[in-house]
Design a protein around this motif. Sequence first.
Motif, short mmCIF file in Angstrom:
data_model
loop_
_atom_site.label_atom_id
_atom_site.label_comp_id
_atom_site.label_asym_id
_atom_site.label_seq_id
_atom_site.Cartn_x
_atom_site.Cartn_y
_atom_site.Cartn_z
N SER A 467 43.57 37.78 47.82
CA SER A 467 42.76 38.68 47.00
C SER A 467 41.27 38.44 47.13
O SER A 467 40.46 39.31 46.79
CB SER A 467 43.16 38.56 45.53
OG SER A 467 42.75 37.31 45.00
N ASN A 468 40.86 37.24 47.57
CA ASN A 468 39.44 36.89 47.72
C ASN A 468 38.70 36.83 46.38
O ASN A 468 37.49 36.96 46.32
CB ASN A 468 38.72 37.87 48.65
CG ASN A 468 37.67 37.18 49.52
OD1 ASN A 468 37.86 36.05 49.95
ND2 ASN A 468 36.58 37.87 49.78
N THR A 469 39.44 36.62 45.30
CA THR A 469 38.84 36.49 43.97
C THR A 469 38.22 35.10 43.81
O THR A 469 38.86 34.10 44.15
CB THR A 469 39.92 36.68 42.89
OG1 THR A 469 40.49 37.97 43.03
CG2 THR A 469 39.34 36.53 41.50
N PRO A 470 37.00 34.99 43.29
CA PRO A 470 36.40 33.67 43.08
C PRO A 470 37.27 32.80 42.16
O PRO A 470 37.84 33.29 41.19
CB PRO A 470 35.06 34.00 42.41
CG PRO A 470 34.74 35.38 42.87
CD PRO A 470 36.05 36.09 42.98
N THR A 471 37.36 31.52 42.49
CA THR A 471 38.24 30.61 41.75
C THR A 471 37.51 30.01 40.55
O THR A 471 37.32 28.81 40.44
CB THR A 471 38.76 29.49 42.67
OG1 THR A 471 37.63 28.79 43.20
CG2 THR A 471 39.59 30.04 43.80
N SER A 472 37.14 30.87 39.63
CA SER A 472 36.33 30.45 38.49
C SER A 472 37.08 29.58 37.50
O SER A 472 36.47 29.01 36.59
CB SER A 472 35.81 31.69 37.76
OG SER A 472 35.09 32.52 38.63
#
Length: 484
Positions: A467-472
């Motif tokens: 998904s390329n979602t930042p791993t916040s």
Amino acid sequence: LGGDFALIKGVAKRVLELDDAAVAARGERVLDAAFLAEHCAGFDAFAADLRAESWPDLAAAAGVPYQDIDTLARTYAQGKAVIATWGMGLTQHRDSVAAIQMLSNLMMMRGNIGRLGAGLCPVRGHSNVQGDRTMGIEDKPAQAFLDRLRDVYGFEPPREHGLDAVDTIKAMLDGRVKVFFGLGGNFAMATPDTPRTFEALRNCDLTVQISTKLNRSHLVHGRDALILPTLGRTEIDRQKTGPQGVTVEDSMCMVHLSYGINPPASTQLRSETDIVAGIADATLGGGKVDWLGHVGDYASIRDEIAKVFDAFHDFNARVARPGGFHLTPASRERRWLTPSGKAQFIVNALEKDTPIARARALHGDQLMVLMTARSHDQYNTTIYALDDRYRGVYGQRRVLLINLEDMARLGFADGERVDIFTVWHDGIERRADGFRLVEYDIPRGCLGAYFPETNPLIPLDSVADVSNTPTSKSVPVLLRRAAA
């Protein structure tokens, strides 16, 4: 933090074991065998993977004892109709896609998809998040959607994939993207790796912001910059045919009309529709689309949507009903939009070589895992007050929530100030200074702090697989005592 996939897989493994025991005792099945046989594909491979998984590995990765996993599995197994909901806490990790796939697998095991009172329920936030995807507005639009645009409007749409938020920042940094156009939002503060995001925006030739309120993104801009003030959704949008309503879609897939009720802040304000349609008319002309005509009557836009999306047939009539109408997901009717035509079980292994594991191998128990979160008096990046009634924090935001045992182990005291440093492989220093330690009931080894103050700690290439979602919600960090 980061134990979601292992926990859910552990529950699935235990549910399978409970079913094995029921079969051996000739009792009532725990699995929904009829649902699996009629509607599912890939279950045998999934079950074999579960049986091969190690309980010690699962419990260690989950951070939850086997006994608690067993209790949770038995509770789930007793439920006649179960709804699984999740928010960003599940999505902002490296293995977030695998975790959601595993949650889907778990629900399918007992037929909890397409059953009344059951199902998967992502909490997707405000209507832009929900509605954009429904309207095909994403960086990887489906080919069928592009084909429909071609057929309806008589042009060949670009077929190349676009850029998501993270890849947009990278493209601005290396000069591939020279114009940034923001339709609302606060891109500079909402994205990860804040100093690099600032650098990316300043590297642009032009930045344009369509906005209802000023925010930090207006101050971090390209060589040339435009701010285009627009009506807010709460303001009356009066066009040629009268006050206009826009359609919004909530997180339960209900589509309804929204009308502003407040007088506009200025008579010179234009609506977002007016601004975008004006740009389109000036650049593309009105040959294929009557852009300016649509500005006068938003119902005509809904008629155009109905031409492209079958689910929006009779759009204006259906949305005029009290409460609007529901967009029914195919899975609710047990229709499976997959290549096999079945609900597909997906096998994912428990990954051990993770950025967190590698950082811990270097730094031992000094390594902590940070999650970012929002406070009570906050909407996205907009902070209305410095109080967080959710967590008992008042009058401040530069705080770091920490377990009492971790605080003592690391040699700190409640109320002391620390600087936070990210552990990453690229040699870039990422730090956030002067955070006050606050004792909090959070698992050992984990820290909590507010967004967007700790966004500078999130590396741009620390993203979820697929998904390329930042791993916040899983940032490896070290703490140092702040200078006086």
